[in-house]
Design a protein around this motif. Structure first.
Motif, PDB file in Angstrom:
ATOM      1  N   THR A   1       0.837  -1.201   0.000  1.00  0.00           N
ATOM      2  CA  THR A   1       0.000   0.000   0.000  1.00  0.00           C
ATOM      3  C   THR A   1       0.866   1.243   0.000  1.00  0.00           C
ATOM      4  O   THR A   1       2.050   1.190   0.354  1.00  0.00           O
ATOM      5  N   LYS A   2       0.253   2.326  -0.384  1.00  0.00           N
ATOM      6  CA  LYS A   2       0.991   3.568  -0.457  1.00  0.00           C
ATOM      7  C   LYS A   2       1.391   4.046   0.940  1.00  0.00           C
ATOM      8  O   LYS A   2       2.503   4.460   1.185  1.00  0.00           O
ATOM      9  N   PHE A   3       0.402   3.915   1.836  1.00  0.00           N
ATOM     10  CA  PHE A   3       0.593   4.424   3.193  1.00  0.00           C
ATOM     11  C   PHE A   3       1.838   3.827   3.847  1.00  0.00           C
ATOM     12  O   PHE A   3       2.704   4.536   4.337  1.00  0.00           O
ATOM     13  N   PHE A   4       1.924   2.522   3.822  1.00  0.00           N
ATOM     14  CA  PHE A   4       3.072   1.873   4.462  1.00  0.00           C
ATOM     15  C   PHE A   4       4.282   1.864   3.542  1.00  0.00           C
ATOM     16  O   PHE A   4       5.387   2.186   3.934  1.00  0.00           O
ATOM     17  N   GLY A   5       4.021   1.519   2.295  1.00  0.00           N
ATOM     18  CA  GLY A   5       5.121   1.329   1.356  1.00  0.00           C
ATOM     19  C   GLY A   5       5.969   2.580   1.157  1.00  0.00           C
ATOM     20  O   GLY A   5       7.191   2.511   1.023  1.00  0.00           O
ATOM     21  N   ASN A   6       5.325   3.713   1.183  1.00  0.00           N
ATOM     22  CA  ASN A   6       6.085   4.944   0.992  1.00  0.00           C
ATOM     23  C   ASN A   6       6.580   5.523   2.308  1.00  0.00           C
ATOM     24  O   ASN A   6       7.116   6.616   2.339  1.00  0.00           O
ATOM     25  N   GLY A   7       6.361   4.771   3.365  1.00  0.00           N
ATOM     26  CA  GLY A   7       6.857   5.219   4.662  1.00  0.00           C
ATOM     27  C   GLY A   7       6.200   6.488   5.141  1.00  0.00           C
ATOM     28  O   GLY A   7       6.860   7.474   5.470  1.00  0.00           O
ATOM     29  N   HIS A   8       4.885   6.496   5.141  1.00  0.00           N
ATOM     30  CA  HIS A   8       4.148   7.638   5.648  1.00  0.00           C
ATOM     31  C   HIS A   8       4.583   7.952   7.075  1.00  0.00           C
ATOM     32  O   HIS A   8       4.983   7.064   7.830  1.00  0.00           O
ATOM     33  N   LYS A   9       4.473   9.222   7.380  1.00  0.00           N
ATOM     34  CA  LYS A   9       4.914   9.683   8.691  1.00  0.00           C
ATOM     35  C   LYS A   9       4.270   8.884   9.833  1.00  0.00           C
ATOM     36  O   LYS A   9       4.876   8.636  10.871  1.00  0.00           O
ATOM     37  N   TRP A  10       3.015   8.494   9.621  1.00  0.00           N
ATOM     38  CA  TRP A  10       2.306   7.788  10.681  1.00  0.00           C
ATOM     39  C   TRP A  10       2.285   6.274  10.501  1.00  0.00           C
ATOM     40  O   TRP A  10       1.582   5.566  11.213  1.00  0.00           O
ATOM     41  N   SER A  11       3.052   5.820   9.542  1.00  0.00           N
ATOM     42  CA  SER A  11       3.021   4.385   9.300  1.00  0.00           C
ATOM     43  C   SER A  11       3.904   3.622  10.274  1.00  0.00           C
ATOM     44  O   SER A  11       3.795   2.406  10.416  1.00  0.00           O
ATOM     45  N   GLY A  12       4.767   4.352  10.947  1.00  0.00           N
ATOM     46  CA  GLY A  12       5.703   3.678  11.842  1.00  0.00           C
ATOM     47  C   GLY A  12       6.897   3.148  11.067  1.00  0.00           C
ATOM     48  O   GLY A  12       7.766   2.495  11.618  1.00  0.00           O
ATOM     49  N   LEU A  13       6.917   3.428   9.792  1.00  0.00           N
ATOM     50  CA  LEU A  13       8.018   2.918   8.966  1.00  0.00           C
ATOM     51  C   LEU A  13       8.656   4.047   8.172  1.00  0.00           C
ATOM     52  O   LEU A  13       9.250   3.842   7.127  1.00  0.00           O
ATOM     53  N   ASP A  14       8.504   5.241   8.682  1.00  0.00           N
ATOM     54  CA  ASP A  14       9.075   6.399   8.018  1.00  0.00           C
ATOM     55  C   ASP A  14      10.591   6.328   8.106  1.00  0.00           C
ATOM     56  O   ASP A  14      11.162   6.403   9.194  1.00  0.00           O
ATOM     57  N   PRO A  15      11.254   6.176   6.956  1.00  0.00           N
ATOM     58  CA  PRO A  15      12.719   6.014   6.999  1.00  0.00           C
ATOM     59  C   PRO A  15      13.407   7.167   7.711  1.00  0.00           C
ATOM     60  O   PRO A  15      14.393   6.966   8.406  1.00  0.00           O
ATOM     61  N   LYS A  16      12.868   8.360   7.520  1.00  0.00           N
ATOM     62  CA  LYS A  16      13.524   9.521   8.124  1.00  0.00           C
ATOM     63  C   LYS A  16      13.491   9.428   9.642  1.00  0.00           C
ATOM     64  O   LYS A  16      14.482   9.648  10.319  1.00  0.00           O
ATOM     65  N   ARG A  17      12.322   9.106  10.132  1.00  0.00           N
ATOM     66  CA  ARG A  17      12.182   9.008  11.588  1.00  0.00           C
ATOM     67  C   ARG A  17      13.039   7.899  12.151  1.00  0.00           C
ATOM     68  O   ARG A  17      13.507   7.929  13.279  1.00  0.00           O
ATOM     69  N   LEU A  18      13.168   6.862  11.359  1.00  0.00           N
ATOM     70  CA  LEU A  18      13.948   5.725  11.833  1.00  0.00           C
ATOM     71  C   LEU A  18      15.444   5.985  11.730  1.00  0.00           C
ATOM     72  O   LEU A  18      16.253   5.207  12.200  1.00  0.00           O
ATOM     73  N   GLY A  19      15.775   7.076  11.069  1.00  0.00           N
ATOM     74  CA  GLY A  19      17.182   7.417  10.951  1.00  0.00           C
ATOM     75  C   GLY A  19      17.900   6.527   9.955  1.00  0.00           C
ATOM     76  O   GLY A  19      18.983   6.010  10.220  1.00  0.00           O
ATOM     77  N   ALA A  20      17.225   6.325   8.806  1.00  0.00           N
ATOM     78  CA  ALA A  20      17.836   5.469   7.790  1.00  0.00           C
ATOM     79  C   ALA A  20      19.101   6.116   7.273  1.00  0.00           C
ATOM     80  O   ALA A  20      19.236   7.337   7.260  1.00  0.00           O
ATOM     81  N   ARG A  21      20.007   5.288   6.843  1.00  0.00           N
ATOM     82  CA  ARG A  21      21.258   5.802   6.278  1.00  0.00           C
ATOM     83  C   ARG A  21      20.974   6.374   4.895  1.00  0.00           C
ATOM     84  O   ARG A  21      20.117   5.869   4.180  1.00  0.00           O
TER      85      ARG A  21
END
Lengths: 595, 367
Positions: free
Chosen positions: A557-577
């Motif tokens: 899905t777009k919501f999770f797949g694109n790492g929405h801010k509220w998806s819990g999978l936001d790469p930025k929030r997670l501090g992705a390299r």
């Protein structure tokens, strides 16, 4: 634990929808089964439904006597007792290796039940004076008895053959010579001619089933009945063994009295007049069900008497052998109920005897158990009697459920705050887990008598943590992958094999502890352990067949797949390299070396 | 909470890395101190055994306004023995749990009749529970038996799934947890009931569960440790603790929440005896379990592993290399591994701090 299988992960990867559909169908089917079975709530344990729980502790002079066989025998006897009282649904079970727990539902006279189970069983050998048991009537059997070989037609009847259709022989009598006796269940001495194995089958004549044959049999008994027993005989004639109330009145006589007793055989009841006790059950040293392979006579029961018991038994059999049927039988009386009444044709010496007569394995074992119980070197002491009122149990259940709900709510809040959108998957998984636990517990009620007791409720609540942990392990792995710069879809797949191994390894440890607890411990602990084990297994099922495929689907899905801010999978929030990292990796010399 | 998320990211990048293994002596010391305290507490104060271990009777009344002190007086009068009265639930109207030690069946019936009369209740409303002195002992004996069997099985399992050193470390950590829990019971004077024993037994599985998750990560990260010369086993062990730290925290929080619910809400407010007993020991045990898997189990594995010749040699090589690097760059690389060190030792065999061993593990699996 098991190394991840490539094929399987590929499968789950390609068909997450199918897996999800399968588990949802399974859940619907289970739930449907639950409603179909008519039980929609788990059976409640005695602590929640109320009732009496009696714990009996085995005592013995010698420690070795407290073993599984003896305990199982004791349980069997106690079961007869409590359920013989007309108490339905009473459960008697061993707990651990020296306790017997008797659970009696509310509405039963617990005082009486306590007495019933607490006393040691009484097993006696009494001479039989009179009976209406058809099998014992000589007239019904002669034609078959004399036949030296088993007629095929009898084999079907063998199973139904009552214990009453037994014969006693001394164990040495294994030679296949046909007996000279006119009855089917001839008893022979080792020194005399032996009964053919085949002849034993003859007792199974179904004539025995009809109580009407009794009356024809009774006249033959009368000559030996003296005046004093005449009154007894009247009682005897009035007795209807099929009536539990009438049965309950019996068996108050002393060991030296002549008594009336009932016995169940061929699915019906027979009545008996029995003489004074000849041999005490405690004088049986040991009794065993064995398969007579030598003579192909099938299952038989072998008894060993103590020295004194053997002498008495010789005495009794000597007298009995001289009698005419049906008085050439002795009755094995357990708790004032005739469990077997083999015929004797000659004195049995040597302190050993065999009871044979077309037993099934089960029948032979049951009889030997009962005989053993008379010799059981165990006494039982009441360790605890617990009266639990349902109000109290209900209150505790209520408190437990409220606590569980609050605990669950806290877990949900925590997950939502920490995992955001991802928590939806966790919560859905917890929900699926909860539904499955509930349905399976409900179904296990009628299936294996599983009853939800208070510790089991605790176990289920504690299991919330264990179940949630699996998601946490997986989610953290996925997030690690995202931090390494992957997009969600590959991250979900790459994280799975390793998360799966961790989940399996740690759940196995959990399951091991639950299993050990379940097997080793006593009483309340078992319910707790069972729930813990059950939820651990369900945890694995849910993570494999629900959480993983669901996450795979949602990753598209777009919501999770694109790492929405509220998806819990936001790469930025997670501090992705930064992606730059990835380009650098192939340059690292270590990789090719190990690949 | 998002701070925790950031912590996860920083931990992941190796920005935060508490040196658990390096400071292990401190934690061993702490644990030994706790253990000694626990043993002393056990020896001096002993455990407060519940009525299940002493024998006696427990009566539960329906909701009543009779005060605890009043009920105590009644109970002692009726039985001639000491009585413990607890209020179940809160407010003016709460049911009472009256424990009287040392009375037997016939006495219990009389006492319950007397109690009911004194408190102006129907005797049938007063639920009596008679407990033989052996009942609790049996539960406890079974518990010890279960403990021994479980330990043997789990050590065998861990030795197969991982290796014997990890099995030994997990075993020690588990003993440690049990000691702490029992010690706290002795020191605080919580009553030991069969419910406590159940809780304690559950810790077995849970404490190991936690340890196993950390070990699993450790096993993966140290797979090809001898093929590089940058990190010692201790370094990698430390990293695997750090990398599973967020998970450990989350797991422990999530496990403790329902237990806390049972303990404080179920037990405390609503007054449910057995719920309270189980959840209290679980609460203590879970916390101890989380502590021990991080501070005790993993450092112990590192200690044991570094007695192996090849890992000893590795440590020597790594230290030599670091000394070399120090001279070159005047860079203090005392076992820490930050991003700088990569630039410091460009020729190194082995990838970057975080991704390195992990990517190796993956490539290994793909083989």
């Amino acid at each position: 634990m098991a190394a991840p299988k490539k094929g399987r992960s590929a499968n789950a990867q390609s068909r997450p929808g199918r897996t999800l559909a399968l588990i949802l169908i399974a859940i619907v089917a289970l739930t449907g089964g639950m409603f179909a079975s008519g039980e929609t709530t788990p059976r409640l344990g005695i602590d929640l439904a109320g009732g009496t729980s009696i714990t009996l502790e085995a005592r013995s002079g010698q420690e070795s006597a407290i073993n599984k066989t003896n305990m199982d025998t004791a349980v069997e006897i106690m079961n007869r007792r409590v359920n013989g009282l007309g108490v339905s649904e009473a459960e008697v079970q061993t707990q651990g290796d020296r306790n017997i727990i008797v659970n009696i539902p509310k509405g039963t006279n617990s005082e009486e039940a306590r007495e019933q189970v607490g006393t040691t069983a009484k097993l006696y050998f009494r001479p039989l004076l009179q009976t209406d048991s058809g099998t014992t009537t000589p007239s019904t059997t002669p034609s078959e008895t004399s036949s030296g070989s088993a007629s095929p037609s009898k084999s079907s009847g063998d199973k139904d053959a009552d214990k009453g259709a037994d014969k006693v022989t001394s164990p040495e009598s294994s030679s296949p010579t046909a007996t000279a006796t006119s009855q089917g269940r001839a008893v022979t001495d080792a020194l005399k001619a032996d009964s053919t194995p085949s002849s034993s089958a003859s007792e199974s004549t179904k004539a025995s089933e009809s109580p009407k044959t009794t009356d024809s049999a009774s006249p033959s008994a009368t000559p030996t009945v003296d005046k004093e027993t005449q009154a007894l005989l009247d009682d005897y004639n009035a007795l209807n063994c099929a009536d539990p109330k009438q049965r309950a009145k019996l068996g108050k006589g002393k060991t030296t009295d002549t008594i009336i007793a009932c016995g169940q055989e061929n699915g019906g009841w027979s009545k008996f007049v029995l003489g004074p006790v000849g041999v005490d059950g405690t004088e049986v040293k040991k009794a065993q069900a064995i398969l007579d392979t030598q003579t192909a006579a099938g299952w038989k029961v072998v008894m060993d008497f103590t020295d004194a018991g053997g002498d008495k038994f010789t005495e009794v059999t000597k007298t009995l052998a001289a009698q005419t049927p049906p008085m050439n039988q002795f009755a094995i009386v357990l708790d004032d109920e005739v469990v077997s009444h083999p015929q004797v044709t000659s004195a049995i010496t040597g302190g050993k005897a065999e009871i044979s007569g077309s037993f099934t394995q089960e029948e032979a074992q049951s009889l030997s158990n009962m005989l053993s119980y008379g010799a059981l070197p165990l006494t039982f002491k009441t360790a605890s009697v617990t009266t639990v009122s349902p109000a109290l149990g209900g209150e505790q259940l209520h408190a437990g459920l409220i606590a569980g709900a609050i605990g669950l709510a806290l877990v949900v809040i925590y997950l939502v705050v920490y995992y955001r959108g991802l928590s939806l998957i966790a919560i859905a998984s917890l929900l699926v887990s909860a539904i499955m636990t509930y349905v399976i517990m409900t179904l296990l009620g009628p299936a294996i008598n599983f009853a939800l007791n208070l510790p089991a409720v605790c176990g289920a609540i504690v299991a919330i943590g264990i179940t949630a942990d699996s998601f946490i392990v997986y989610f953290e792995r996925v997030r690690d992958e995202i931090r390494e710069g992957r997009t969600l879809r590959p991250a979900v797949e790459r994280a799975w094999p390793r998360a799966r191994r961790t989940i399996l390894v740690s759940d196995f440890v959990s399951f091991l502890s639950a299993a050990v607890l379940f097997i080793v411990t006593v009483g309340k602990v078992q319910g707790f352990a069972f729930t813990l084990g059950l939820t651990t297994v369900l945890d694995v099922v849910v993570v494999f067949f629900f959480t993983k495929p669901l996450l795979t689907l949602l990753a598209r899905t777009k919501f999770f797949g694109n790492g929405h801010k509220w998806s819990g999978l936001d790469p930025k929030r997670l501090g992705a390299r930064p992606p730059l990292r990835r380009t650098r990796r192939p340059a690292v010399p270590a990789d090719p070396k190990e690949a | 909470m998002s701070k925790l998320g950031d912590l996860g990211a920083r931990l992941h990048r190796g920005e935060v890395g508490y040196d658990f293994v390096g400071n292990r002596k401190i934690w061993y010391g702490v644990s030994i101190l706790i253990t000694i305290t626990a043993i002393l507490g056990l020896a001096v104060r002993g455990l407060t055994m519940g009525i299940e271990f002493q024998g006696g009777a427990v009566f539960t009344t329906p909701k009543t306004s009779i005060s605890v002190a009043q009920a105590e007086e009644y109970a002692e009068e009726a039985s001639g023995h000491d009585a413990i009265v607890q209020k179940l639930g809160s407010g003016d109207e709460a049911s009472l749990r009256i424990q009287i030690a040392g009375i037997d069946t016939p006495a219990a019936d009389k006492v319950s009749a007397k109690l009911a009369e004194d408190m102006d209740m129907k005797q049938s409303d007063v639920a009596g529970e008679l407990v033989g002195p052996n009942w609790g002992d049996q539960v406890a004996n079974k518990a010890w038996q279960g403990l021994v069997i479980f330990l043997v099985l789990v050590v065998i399992y861990l030795a197969i799934a991982f290796e014997w050193r990890m099995a030994v470390a997990a075993f020690i950590a588990l003993i440690h947890d049990i000691t702490i829990t029992i010690g706290i019971y002795a020191l605080v004077g919580f009553e030991v009931t069969p419910g406590t024993v159940i809780g304690l037994l559950t810790i077995l599985g849970y404490s190991l569960y936690d340890t196993v998750v950390v070990f699993d990560s450790l096993k993966e990260q140290t797979k090809d440790i001898t093929k590089q010369t940058r990190w010692t086993y201790s370094d990698v062990a430390n990293r695997s603790i750090n990398s599973t730290l967020v998970r450990s925290i989350n797991t422990t929080v999530v496990a403790l929440l329902p237990v806390a619910g049972l303990l404080f809400i179920g037990g405390g407010v609503l007054g449910a005896g057995m719920l309270n007993d189980i959840s209290l020991s679980l609460f203590v045990g879970l916390a101890a379990g989380a502590y021990s898997s991080i501070f005790i189990a993993t450092p112990l594995v590192a200690d044991l592993k570094e007695r192996e010749p090849q890992l000893k040699a590795l440590k020597k090589r790594v230290l030599a290399k670091r000394a070399q690097a120090d001279q070159d760059q005047d860079h203090a690389a005392d076992g820490s591994y930050d991003d700088d060190s990569e630039e410091a030792t460009p020729a190194v065999v082995g990838p970057r701090a975080q991704a390195g061993p992990r990517s190796r593990g993956r490539s290994g699996r793909r083989r």
